[in-house]
Design a protein around this motif. Structure first.
Motif, PDB file in Angstrom:
ATOM      1  N   GLN A 102      -3.375   9.576  -4.704  1.00  0.00           N
ATOM      2  CA  GLN A 102      -2.581   8.549  -5.368  1.00  0.00           C
ATOM      3  C   GLN A 102      -1.730   9.159  -6.477  1.00  0.00           C
ATOM      4  O   GLN A 102      -0.589   8.764  -6.681  1.00  0.00           O
ATOM      5  CB  GLN A 102      -3.491   7.441  -5.917  1.00  0.00           C
ATOM      6  CG  GLN A 102      -4.044   6.553  -4.819  1.00  0.00           C
ATOM      7  CD  GLN A 102      -5.158   5.635  -5.300  1.00  0.00           C
ATOM      8  OE1 GLN A 102      -5.945   5.980  -6.177  1.00  0.00           O
ATOM      9  NE2 GLN A 102      -5.229   4.453  -4.698  1.00  0.00           N
ATOM     10  N   ILE A 138       0.780   9.055  -2.851  1.00  0.00           N
ATOM     11  CA  ILE A 138       0.255   8.583  -1.569  1.00  0.00           C
ATOM     12  C   ILE A 138      -0.497   7.282  -1.833  1.00  0.00           C
ATOM     13  O   ILE A 138      -1.460   7.259  -2.601  1.00  0.00           O
ATOM     14  CB  ILE A 138      -0.711   9.613  -0.930  1.00  0.00           C
ATOM     15  CG1 ILE A 138      -0.026  10.957  -0.686  1.00  0.00           C
ATOM     16  CG2 ILE A 138      -1.343   9.053   0.346  1.00  0.00           C
ATOM     17  CD1 ILE A 138       0.988  10.967   0.426  1.00  0.00           C
ATOM     18  N   GLY A 139      -0.060   6.186  -1.220  1.00  0.00           N
ATOM     19  CA  GLY A 139      -0.784   4.926  -1.323  1.00  0.00           C
ATOM     20  C   GLY A 139      -2.011   4.964  -0.436  1.00  0.00           C
ATOM     21  O   GLY A 139      -1.986   5.559   0.646  1.00  0.00           O
ATOM     22  N   MET A 185       1.230   7.293   2.833  1.00  0.00           N
ATOM     23  CA  MET A 185       0.164   6.292   2.823  1.00  0.00           C
ATOM     24  C   MET A 185      -1.018   6.805   3.629  1.00  0.00           C
ATOM     25  O   MET A 185      -0.849   7.444   4.672  1.00  0.00           O
ATOM     26  CB  MET A 185       0.694   4.993   3.442  1.00  0.00           C
ATOM     27  CG  MET A 185      -0.308   3.869   3.527  1.00  0.00           C
ATOM     28  SD  MET A 185       0.408   2.376   4.272  1.00  0.00           S
ATOM     29  CE  MET A 185       0.598   2.895   5.975  1.00  0.00           C
ATOM     30  N   ILE A 231       0.821  -1.214   0.000  1.00  0.00           N
ATOM     31  CA  ILE A 231       0.000   0.000   0.000  1.00  0.00           C
ATOM     32  C   ILE A 231       0.855   1.264   0.000  1.00  0.00           C
ATOM     33  O   ILE A 231       0.516   2.245  -0.654  1.00  0.00           O
ATOM     34  CB  ILE A 231      -0.938   0.027   1.239  1.00  0.00           C
ATOM     35  CG1 ILE A 231      -1.809  -1.237   1.292  1.00  0.00           C
ATOM     36  CG2 ILE A 231      -1.794   1.284   1.249  1.00  0.00           C
ATOM     37  CD1 ILE A 231      -2.662  -1.498   0.066  1.00  0.00           C
ATOM     38  N   LYS A 232       1.961   1.237   0.698  1.00  0.00           N
ATOM     39  CA  LYS A 232       2.816   2.418   0.852  1.00  0.00           C
ATOM     40  C   LYS A 232       3.165   3.027  -0.505  1.00  0.00           C
ATOM     41  O   LYS A 232       3.581   2.344  -1.420  1.00  0.00           O
ATOM     42  CB  LYS A 232       4.100   2.031   1.577  1.00  0.00           C
ATOM     43  CG  LYS A 232       5.059   3.176   1.799  1.00  0.00           C
ATOM     44  CD  LYS A 232       6.355   2.673   2.407  1.00  0.00           C
ATOM     45  CE  LYS A 232       7.360   3.772   2.639  1.00  0.00           C
ATOM     46  NZ  LYS A 232       7.899   4.346   1.412  1.00  0.00           N
ATOM     47  N   GLY A 233       2.979   4.345  -0.603  1.00  0.00           N
ATOM     48  CA  GLY A 233       3.358   5.065  -1.802  1.00  0.00           C
ATOM     49  C   GLY A 233       4.705   5.737  -1.616  1.00  0.00           C
ATOM     50  O   GLY A 233       5.244   5.804  -0.506  1.00  0.00           O
ATOM     51  N   LEU A 283       6.593   6.266   6.961  1.00  0.00           N
ATOM     52  CA  LEU A 283       5.488   5.596   7.663  1.00  0.00           C
ATOM     53  C   LEU A 283       5.334   6.059   9.105  1.00  0.00           C
ATOM     54  O   LEU A 283       4.966   5.292   9.992  1.00  0.00           O
ATOM     55  CB  LEU A 283       5.617   4.068   7.566  1.00  0.00           C
ATOM     56  CG  LEU A 283       5.507   3.523   6.148  1.00  0.00           C
ATOM     57  CD1 LEU A 283       5.655   2.001   6.144  1.00  0.00           C
ATOM     58  CD2 LEU A 283       4.187   3.927   5.505  1.00  0.00           C
TER      59      LEU A 283
END
Length: 185
Positions: A65, A69-70, A38, A32-34, A130
């Protein structure tokens, strides 16, 4: 019951997870992490607070996104007490609404507890490292959508996170229905 989460604990580390999604895949935090951060959204199918702003969540997710950004949404509600939040119904909603993000099922509710999620919707915005940078509302809407010209609190905060790695110091907590926890008694 209407509840609001605690305010943002800056740089709190995102708990990892591995959860099934409505698209048939399994996702973890690293999926998921962009590049620039996120956003994790705890939500469900039945909550009037979520339903009132779901189109705005989708709109903001798409735009975030595009900024690296995930985004993922997680439903942790007890589907036995709230059948509208069953995995099958989650699949239907994700397909009908064309979610641009994975919609994950937290059947055990362990991930919701690890994040200390308290309501739907509950937004957790993280930077590229994160570290938590945003724990606020989408906008000033409540159980019905506010006017279209409301300030986009979540979007503006996450745009700042994408650009600077830091979230705004002033944040207004989200408000919504409580997570429907399983009866553990």
């Amino acid at each position: 019951m209407v509840v609001s989460p605690e305010t943002c604990e800056f740089d709190w580390p995102a708990p990892d997870f591995t959860l099934p999604a409505t698209d048939g895949k399994i996702y973890s935090l690293s999926d998921i992490k962009g590049q620039n951060g996120m956003l994790i959204v705890f939500m469900c199918n039945h909550c009037p607070y979520v339903l009132a702003v779901l189109d705005r969540i989708i709109r903001d997710a798409k735009e975030l996104q595009s900024m690296g950004i995930g985004v993922a949404a997680i439903c942790a509600n007890d589907a036995e007490s709230h059948p509208a939040d069953s995995f099958d119904n989650m699949k239907k909603m994700a397909e009908e609404k064309g979610f641009p993000f994975p919609y994950l099922r937290d059947e055990s509710q362990q991930i919701a507890r690890a994040y200390d999620a308290v309501c739907t919707p509950d937004f957790f915005g993280f930077n590229a490292d994160l570290g938590l940078q945003y724990r606020g509302r989408l906008d000033a809407s409540r159980s019905s959508a506010g006017p279209d010209d409301l300030r986009r609190d979540l979007f503006e905060a996450m745009k700042q996170v994408a650009e600077t790695g830091q979230g705004p110091r002033d944040q207004v907590p989200s408000m919504g229905c409580s997570i429907k926890w399983k009866d553990t008694a």
